[in-house]
Design a protein around this motif. Sequence first.
Motif, PDB file in Angstrom:
ATOM      1  N   LEU A 147       0.761  -1.206  -0.117  1.00  0.00           N
ATOM      2  CA  LEU A 147       0.193  -0.036  -0.081  1.00  0.00           C
ATOM      3  C   LEU A 147       0.738   1.429  -0.293  1.00  0.00           C
ATOM      4  CD1 LEU A 147      -2.673   1.680   0.163  1.00  0.00           C
ATOM      5  CD2 LEU A 147      -2.600   1.106   2.834  1.00  0.00           C
ATOM      6  N   VAL A 148       1.893   1.201   0.851  1.00  0.00           N
ATOM      7  CA  VAL A 148       2.759   2.405   0.887  1.00  0.00           C
ATOM      8  C   VAL A 148       3.561   2.713  -0.683  1.00  0.00           C
ATOM      9  CG1 VAL A 148       4.884   3.447   1.953  1.00  0.00           C
ATOM     10  CG2 VAL A 148       3.144   2.185   3.300  1.00  0.00           C
ATOM     11  N   LEU A 149       4.065   1.506  -1.010  1.00  0.00           N
ATOM     12  CA  LEU A 149       4.507   1.732  -2.343  1.00  0.00           C
ATOM     13  C   LEU A 149       3.500   2.118  -3.310  1.00  0.00           C
ATOM     14  CD1 LEU A 149       6.988   1.071  -4.125  1.00  0.00           C
ATOM     15  CD2 LEU A 149       6.154  -1.305  -4.691  1.00  0.00           C
ATOM     16  N   THR A 150       2.324   1.983  -3.323  1.00  0.00           N
ATOM     17  CA  THR A 150       1.325   2.159  -4.417  1.00  0.00           C
ATOM     18  C   THR A 150       1.109   3.582  -4.220  1.00  0.00           C
ATOM     19  OG1 THR A 150       0.248   0.166  -4.288  1.00  0.00           O
ATOM     20  CG2 THR A 150      -1.320   2.153  -5.140  1.00  0.00           C
ATOM     21  N   GLY A 151       1.117   4.318  -2.828  1.00  0.00           N
ATOM     22  CA  GLY A 151       0.985   5.536  -2.327  1.00  0.00           C
ATOM     23  C   GLY A 151       2.254   6.422  -3.070  1.00  0.00           C
ATOM     24  N   LEU A 152       3.430   5.887  -2.861  1.00  0.00           N
ATOM     25  CA  LEU A 152       4.645   6.721  -3.172  1.00  0.00           C
ATOM     26  C   LEU A 152       4.786   6.807  -4.664  1.00  0.00           C
ATOM     27  CD1 LEU A 152       7.162   5.186  -0.683  1.00  0.00           C
ATOM     28  CD2 LEU A 152       6.232   7.435  -0.728  1.00  0.00           C
ATOM     29  N   THR A 154       2.310   6.699  -6.942  1.00  0.00           N
ATOM     30  CA  THR A 154       0.953   7.652  -7.322  1.00  0.00           C
ATOM     31  C   THR A 154       1.697   9.053  -7.055  1.00  0.00           C
ATOM     32  OG1 THR A 154      -0.677   6.144  -6.711  1.00  0.00           O
ATOM     33  CG2 THR A 154      -0.895   8.486  -7.021  1.00  0.00           C
ATOM     34  N   TYR A 155       2.374   9.288  -5.999  1.00  0.00           N
ATOM     35  CA  TYR A 155       2.781  10.787  -5.454  1.00  0.00           C
ATOM     36  C   TYR A 155       3.808  11.208  -6.633  1.00  0.00           C
ATOM     37  CZ  TYR A 155       5.233  14.471  -3.068  1.00  0.00           C
ATOM     38  OH  TYR A 155       5.532  15.560  -2.887  1.00  0.00           O
ATOM     39  N   ALA A 156       4.674  10.325  -6.886  1.00  0.00           N
ATOM     40  CA  ALA A 156       5.751  10.567  -7.620  1.00  0.00           C
ATOM     41  C   ALA A 156       5.490  10.833  -9.035  1.00  0.00           C
ATOM     42  CB  ALA A 156       6.754   9.314  -7.876  1.00  0.00           C
ATOM     43  N   LEU A 157       4.274  10.196  -9.617  1.00  0.00           N
ATOM     44  CA  LEU A 157       3.857  10.332 -10.874  1.00  0.00           C
ATOM     45  C   LEU A 157       3.118  11.663 -10.853  1.00  0.00           C
ATOM     46  CD1 LEU A 157       2.482   7.182 -12.174  1.00  0.00           C
ATOM     47  CD2 LEU A 157       4.608   8.373 -12.970  1.00  0.00           C
ATOM     48  N   GLN A 158       1.768  11.845 -10.204  1.00  0.00           N
ATOM     49  CA  GLN A 158       1.070  13.039 -10.138  1.00  0.00           C
ATOM     50  C   GLN A 158       1.640  14.133  -9.314  1.00  0.00           C
ATOM     51  OE1 GLN A 158      -3.048  12.066  -9.458  1.00  0.00           O
ATOM     52  NE2 GLN A 158      -3.477  13.941  -8.373  1.00  0.00           N
ATOM     53  N   GLY A 159       2.241  13.935  -8.199  1.00  0.00           N
ATOM     54  CA  GLY A 159       2.528  14.910  -7.455  1.00  0.00           C
ATOM     55  C   GLY A 159       4.128  15.729  -7.953  1.00  0.00           C
ATOM     56  N   LEU A 160       4.793  14.776  -8.306  1.00  0.00           N
ATOM     57  CA  LEU A 160       6.327  15.232  -8.842  1.00  0.00           C
ATOM     58  C   LEU A 160       6.387  15.617 -10.268  1.00  0.00           C
ATOM     59  CD1 LEU A 160       8.385  13.280  -6.127  1.00  0.00           C
ATOM     60  CD2 LEU A 160       7.413  15.328  -6.101  1.00  0.00           C
ATOM     61  N   TRP A 161       5.926  14.597 -10.945  1.00  0.00           N
ATOM     62  CA  TRP A 161       6.050  14.839 -12.557  1.00  0.00           C
ATOM     63  C   TRP A 161       4.978  15.520 -12.893  1.00  0.00           C
ATOM     64  CZ3 TRP A 161       5.642  10.304 -16.573  1.00  0.00           C
ATOM     65  CH2 TRP A 161       6.395  10.578 -17.904  1.00  0.00           C
ATOM     66  N   GLY A 170      -5.075  10.143  -8.583  1.00  0.00           N
ATOM     67  CA  GLY A 170      -4.187   9.594  -7.680  1.00  0.00           C
ATOM     68  C   GLY A 170      -4.876   9.268  -6.302  1.00  0.00           C
ATOM     69  N   GLN A 171      -5.317  10.407  -5.911  1.00  0.00           N
ATOM     70  CA  GLN A 171      -6.320  10.336  -4.669  1.00  0.00           C
ATOM     71  C   GLN A 171      -7.270   9.252  -4.357  1.00  0.00           C
ATOM     72  OE1 GLN A 171      -5.928  12.870  -6.540  1.00  0.00           O
ATOM     73  NE2 GLN A 171      -5.086  14.919  -5.338  1.00  0.00           N
ATOM     74  N   VAL A 172      -7.908   9.140  -5.486  1.00  0.00           N
ATOM     75  CA  VAL A 172      -8.896   8.087  -5.241  1.00  0.00           C
ATOM     76  C   VAL A 172      -8.333   6.718  -5.339  1.00  0.00           C
ATOM     77  CG1 VAL A 172     -10.932   7.096  -6.652  1.00  0.00           C
ATOM     78  CG2 VAL A 172     -10.614   9.543  -6.661  1.00  0.00           C
ATOM     79  N   THR A 173      -7.312   6.422  -6.049  1.00  0.00           N
ATOM     80  CA  THR A 173      -6.640   5.176  -6.109  1.00  0.00           C
ATOM     81  C   THR A 173      -5.985   4.930  -4.983  1.00  0.00           C
ATOM     82  OG1 THR A 173      -6.092   5.754  -8.594  1.00  0.00           O
ATOM     83  CG2 THR A 173      -4.886   3.957  -7.222  1.00  0.00           C
ATOM     84  N   VAL A 174      -5.355   5.944  -4.245  1.00  0.00           N
ATOM     85  CA  VAL A 174      -4.727   5.663  -3.069  1.00  0.00           C
ATOM     86  C   VAL A 174      -5.873   5.271  -1.879  1.00  0.00           C
ATOM     87  CG1 VAL A 174      -3.285   6.525  -0.952  1.00  0.00           C
ATOM     88  CG2 VAL A 174      -2.781   6.946  -3.390  1.00  0.00           C
ATOM     89  N   ALA A 175      -6.690   5.972  -1.906  1.00  0.00           N
ATOM     90  CA  ALA A 175      -7.990   5.736  -0.872  1.00  0.00           C
ATOM     91  C   ALA A 175      -8.691   4.649  -0.857  1.00  0.00           C
ATOM     92  CB  ALA A 175      -9.010   6.890  -0.835  1.00  0.00           C
ATOM     93  N   LEU A 176      -8.879   3.965  -2.376  1.00  0.00           N
ATOM     94  CA  LEU A 176      -9.424   2.654  -2.594  1.00  0.00           C
ATOM     95  C   LEU A 176      -8.569   1.571  -2.280  1.00  0.00           C
ATOM     96  CD1 LEU A 176     -11.566   3.483  -5.785  1.00  0.00           C
ATOM     97  CD2 LEU A 176     -12.451   3.290  -3.502  1.00  0.00           C
TER      98      LEU A 176
END
Length: 433
Positions: A147-152, A154-161, A170-176
């Motif tokens: 789960l942590v790997l999925t969150g990181l 997603t953050y790297a793609l949507q938040g950083l890139w 991203g937010q929906v994916t991490v929550a689900l």
Amino acid sequence: MDTGAEHIRRWLGVLRDDLLTARVDPMPPSMWLRWLPHGVVWIGGVVLTIVGAVQLNDQGGLDLGYSMLLGAGQGCAAVLALRRPVPALWLSLGATLAIAVLTRRMLMAGQIDGFTWPWTAWAIVAHLLVLLLVALRVPTRVSVEALVLTGLFTYALQGLWGAWNYAPTGQVTVALSAVVVVLGIALRGRREARAELEQQTTLTAEERARRTLLEERSRMARELHDVVAHHMSVISIQAQVAPHLVRNPPDELKENLAGIRQNAVEALTELRRVLDVLRSEHPAPGERAHAPQPTLARLEALVENTRAAGLTVTTEVTGARRPLPPGVELSAYRIVQEALSNVLRHAPGATAHVTLAYGPRALRVEVVNTAPTREAPPSAGAGHGLLGMRERAVMLGGTLTAGPWSGRGYRVAARLPVSAPSATDPLPQDGAA
């Protein structure tokens, strides 16, 4: 003391063992549905491949070849999770990364607008299915790491890139993903608890049977003590009296008889010591430690007591009735007693028939009962009466069979050898019956 660097190395080692592995961890068949969940996952993998490819081709603007390849990556990840959950996680993340890279180029060029990114709708479904299967198969620690790997990721793609002109997912994916992982951990814990409970139930039943067997053997030893002690006492008395029956007995005879008497007395003393160990420290109420053990001469009294309890019992004796070795008579009496008690307890309203067949080499004991006329009440017994009866028969070198008889009736039949081995008989080898 461990330094901070050692802690980090140890932590990285745990992550490497958990997430960089290709070990096989197959999903077991469901208890009730058997292989149906596996079939559903296979069908889901095919559907995810097709619909994912269609979405990437129609809405993502990718070529059909790329769309089919990336869609197959999502579908294969779900199927692979049935057997290798951790590699399936990496395959799902890898397919998503490839989709994000290719569709970002289309978004930045303005060729598509409002596309779901970095996770497509069907990529979310595929990854959630993979996370669920991962949580069902691996330890909780690994599920949290996934789960942590999925969150990181997603953050790297949507938040950083990031990208332009896209619908963020991203937010929906991490929550689900968090919901699915918690659900999988709960289901896995429930399955493990049920398996542990079944194992404990099995161990408890085995332990109860073992304890009952030991208690029955202890009871048999206490009962047979009186029989053996009687014979040893007779030997001691005969050895003491024998010199007085012979005029001028030689000293050798006196010495041998004295030795026989001394050995008999010592053996009797050792028997009593063993009995003191076997006897309960707090005997059951009404238990008489030194009461004479019952024989078949008391069978009629046993039958009369059973009739007084409400059971119709008939008896039949075939062959020449004669005194048998005390151990045989005691075991036969106890087998009949336990069999009639079982009829009273488990077959209310039934009738019982007891047969004693005296043969030249064995005594056959048979207790049969008809079908009960009403439902038996719950019994508080341990349910191991047959175990004790069989133990008694085997102790004498005999056999005992028990099973259904004449419809809903029941039959207990024992064969007890009555011929004692002579002093010239060879000793049995180890393992011989």
